[in-house]
Design a protein around this motif. Structure first.
Motif, PDB file in Angstrom:
ATOM      1  N   ARG A   3      34.451  49.254  43.592  1.00 38.75           N
ATOM      2  CA  ARG A   3      35.209  49.063  44.826  1.00 38.75           C
ATOM      3  C   ARG A   3      34.458  49.640  46.028  1.00 38.75           C
ATOM      4  NH1 ARG A   3      41.173  50.786  42.681  1.00 38.75           N
ATOM      5  NH2 ARG A   3      41.395  49.107  41.179  1.00 38.75           N
ATOM      6  N   ILE A   4      33.868  50.792  45.840  1.00 40.51           N
ATOM      7  CA  ILE A   4      33.134  51.432  46.936  1.00 40.51           C
ATOM      8  C   ILE A   4      31.913  50.601  47.303  1.00 40.51           C
ATOM      9  CG2 ILE A   4      31.789  53.466  47.588  1.00 40.51           C
ATOM     10  CD1 ILE A   4      33.744  55.082  45.804  1.00 40.51           C
ATOM     11  N   LYS A  59      29.097  46.937  50.924  1.00 40.59           N
ATOM     12  CA  LYS A  59      28.382  45.672  51.081  1.00 40.59           C
ATOM     13  C   LYS A  59      29.079  44.797  52.123  1.00 40.59           C
ATOM     14  CE  LYS A  59      26.694  41.732  48.441  1.00 40.59           C
ATOM     15  NZ  LYS A  59      26.685  41.081  47.131  1.00 40.59           N
ATOM     16  N   LYS A  60      30.401  44.774  52.091  1.00 43.02           N
ATOM     17  CA  LYS A  60      31.176  43.948  53.012  1.00 43.02           C
ATOM     18  C   LYS A  60      30.953  44.369  54.462  1.00 43.02           C
ATOM     19  CE  LYS A  60      35.934  42.526  53.977  1.00 43.02           C
ATOM     20  NZ  LYS A  60      37.334  42.623  53.538  1.00 43.02           N
TER      21      LYS A  60
END
Length: 83
Positions: free
Chosen positions: A69-70, A75-76
């Motif tokens: 998730r991190i 990346k997003k």
């Protein structure tokens, strides 16, 4: 203590429904069912989970995987994980 306002305190047997483990403890519960335990008759309280079957106490606890998730968040939003 004032008389008549406190519930009766008695020893009862708590039985874990998952494992069948039993232990005696004091309680104000008044169950209908009784059981013979260690040579004495006690009221019986059935519990769904106790320290004998709870994952935290048995060591079979599952941990959520947060790494993915991190990394996805970084990346997003274009955040570099290097300091």
């Amino acid at each position: 203590m004032r008389k008549g306002i406190h519930p009766d305190y008695q020893e009862v047997v708590f039985m874990d429904s998952a494992t069948g483990a039993k232990f005696v403890a004091g309680s104000t519960l008044k169950p209908e069912e009784t059981i013979e335990f260690e040579g004495k008759t006690y009221p019986l309280v059935r519990v769904e989970i106790s320290s004998d079957s709870h994952p935290f106490y048995t060591g079979k606890q599952k941990f959520a995987q947060a790494d993915g998730r991190i990394e996805k968040f970084n990346k997003k939003y274009g955040i570099s994980s290097k300091n």
